[in-house]
Design an enzyme around this catalytic site. Sequence first.
Site, mmCIF file in Angstrom:
data_model
loop_
_atom_site.group_PDB
_atom_site.id
_atom_site.type_symbol
_atom_site.label_atom_id
_atom_site.label_comp_id
_atom_site.label_asym_id
_atom_site.label_seq_id
_atom_site.Cartn_x
_atom_site.Cartn_y
_atom_site.Cartn_z
ATOM 1 N NE ARG A 195 -3.703 0.269 2.245
ATOM 2 C CZ ARG A 195 -4.542 0.486 3.611
ATOM 3 N NH1 ARG A 195 -4.318 -0.133 4.525
ATOM 4 N NH2 ARG A 195 -5.009 1.458 3.554
ATOM 5 C CG HIS A 223 -7.858 6.003 10.919
ATOM 6 N ND1 HIS A 223 -8.914 5.564 10.003
ATOM 7 C CD2 HIS A 223 -8.312 6.189 12.068
ATOM 8 C CE1 HIS A 223 -10.279 5.488 10.530
ATOM 9 N NE2 HIS A 223 -9.975 6.057 11.924
ATOM 10 C CB SER A 262 -18.659 3.527 4.139
ATOM 11 O OG SER A 262 -17.563 3.243 5.099
HETATM 12 N N1 APR Z 1 -15.832 9.542 -5.164
HETATM 13 C C1 APR Z 1 -16.823 9.990 -4.037
HETATM 14 N N2 APR Z 1 -16.957 8.879 -3.190
HETATM 15 C C2 APR Z 1 -16.658 7.738 -3.449
HETATM 16 C C3 APR Z 1 -15.697 7.308 -4.537
HETATM 17 C C4 APR Z 1 -15.607 8.388 -5.574
HETATM 18 N N3 APR Z 1 -14.792 8.321 -6.584
HETATM 19 N N4 APR Z 1 -15.425 6.001 -4.642
HETATM 20 C C5 APR Z 1 -15.800 5.618 -3.677
HETATM 21 N N5 APR Z 1 -16.522 6.255 -2.738
HETATM 22 C C6 APR Z 1 -17.127 6.290 -1.440
HETATM 23 C C7 APR Z 1 -18.062 5.069 -1.431
HETATM 24 O O1 APR Z 1 -19.551 5.089 -1.962
HETATM 25 C C8 APR Z 1 -17.959 4.656 -0.002
HETATM 26 O O2 APR Z 1 -18.913 5.360 0.785
HETATM 27 O O3 APR Z 1 -16.201 6.152 -0.587
HETATM 28 C C9 APR Z 1 -16.564 5.486 0.550
HETATM 29 C C10 APR Z 1 -15.485 4.381 0.882
HETATM 30 O O4 APR Z 1 -16.009 3.823 1.833
HETATM 31 P P1 APR Z 1 -14.614 2.651 2.410
HETATM 32 O O5 APR Z 1 -14.291 1.771 1.674
HETATM 33 O O6 APR Z 1 -15.560 2.101 3.618
HETATM 34 O O7 APR Z 1 -13.847 3.810 3.092
HETATM 35 P P2 APR Z 1 -13.582 4.564 4.292
HETATM 36 O O8 APR Z 1 -14.950 5.021 4.645
HETATM 37 O O9 APR Z 1 -12.498 5.423 4.254
HETATM 38 O O10 APR Z 1 -13.032 3.642 5.726
HETATM 39 C C11 APR Z 1 -12.907 4.165 6.994
HETATM 40 O O11 APR Z 1 -12.275 2.040 7.548
HETATM 41 O O12 APR Z 1 -11.147 0.187 7.386
HETATM 42 C C12 APR Z 1 -10.913 1.201 8.051
HETATM 43 O O13 APR Z 1 -9.008 2.438 8.582
HETATM 44 C C13 APR Z 1 -9.867 1.967 7.493
HETATM 45 O O14 APR Z 1 -9.886 4.371 7.301
HETATM 46 C C14 APR Z 1 -10.700 3.318 6.945
HETATM 47 C C15 APR Z 1 -11.943 3.310 7.601
#
Ligand code: APR
Length: 251
Positions: free
Chosen positions: A56, A106, A174
């Site tokens: 990563r 984080h 999310s």
């Molecule tokens: N533009 C806007 N939003 C987007 C895009 C995009 N191009 N692509 C994806 N998303 C949104 C998705 O709809 C989703 O709601 O980004 C979000 C990503 O969600 P996750 O994969 O759950 O990532 P995140 O919310 O950052 O996770 C939070 O969880 O596992 C832990 O430490 C990790 O920091 C991370 C935390």
Amino acid sequence: MARIVVLTGAGISAESGIRTFRAADGLWEDHRIEDVATPEGYAADPALVHAFYDERRRAARAAQPNAAHRALAELDERMPGEVLIVTQNIDDLHERAGSSRVIHIHGELGSARCEECGRRMSWTRDLAGRPACPACGARALRPDVVWFGEAVYALDEIFGAVAQSEQFWVIGTSGAVTPAASLVALAAEAGARTALLNLEAHDDVRLFDEVVLGPATTTVPAFTSRIRETPRAPRDPGAAPPSRGATGVSR
Ligand code: APR
């Protein structure tokens, strides 16, 4: 204190080619959180965890900031000292886009922490080869990333900034992980205007005054271009917080 606090997640870096976690092709489809993002997983198989974060780190270094990162950096330049980014991301794309105030709640791929002497240090190389800690010499360096079950970074500073903010935006997350996911409720309670900019709606969309759905490289530049330097409204401590606007969903 910043007038605008922005919470970002993996979605803001998705269009830079960095994988998110919970999408159908997300990181948590290939790896069990317990194996690669907990202290127990690291103790059980440090080589697996180092390989996960080394890969990563390399991917993040190869990625470039996108238009969403740049739009936030340009807003920061236009409103010096008024924009604070709290990111859940461990990449450095906000900094490389030019944002000047970024808190990594984080942790960061660009940092390592020595389990022997506790020092945190800037780090760009792989950790799989168990390099010696530059400070104490112990072969006890780990990714300076907050794993599940560990305390997040700078929470008091973040709570203070959110409680004083006039605007609180949530971009590309999310909302699955606390305490980051709880910040919007704190902002709403403090009377900040709240906005969600995400590819898809959230369960807690009702907490947002405005919801803008779409890819961040489209929605963020359009959204930040609406923000112009406006004189800071004197905050009347006795005033009731502004009524929560209807949740306007715009695409
Ligand atoms: N533009 C806007 N939003 C987007 C895009 C995009 N191009 N692509 C994806 N998303 C949104 C998705 O709809 C989703 O709601 O980004 C979000 C990503 O969600 P996750 O994969 O759950 O990532 P995140 O919310 O950052 O996770 C939070 O969880 O596992 C832990 O430490 C990790 O920091 C991370 C935390």
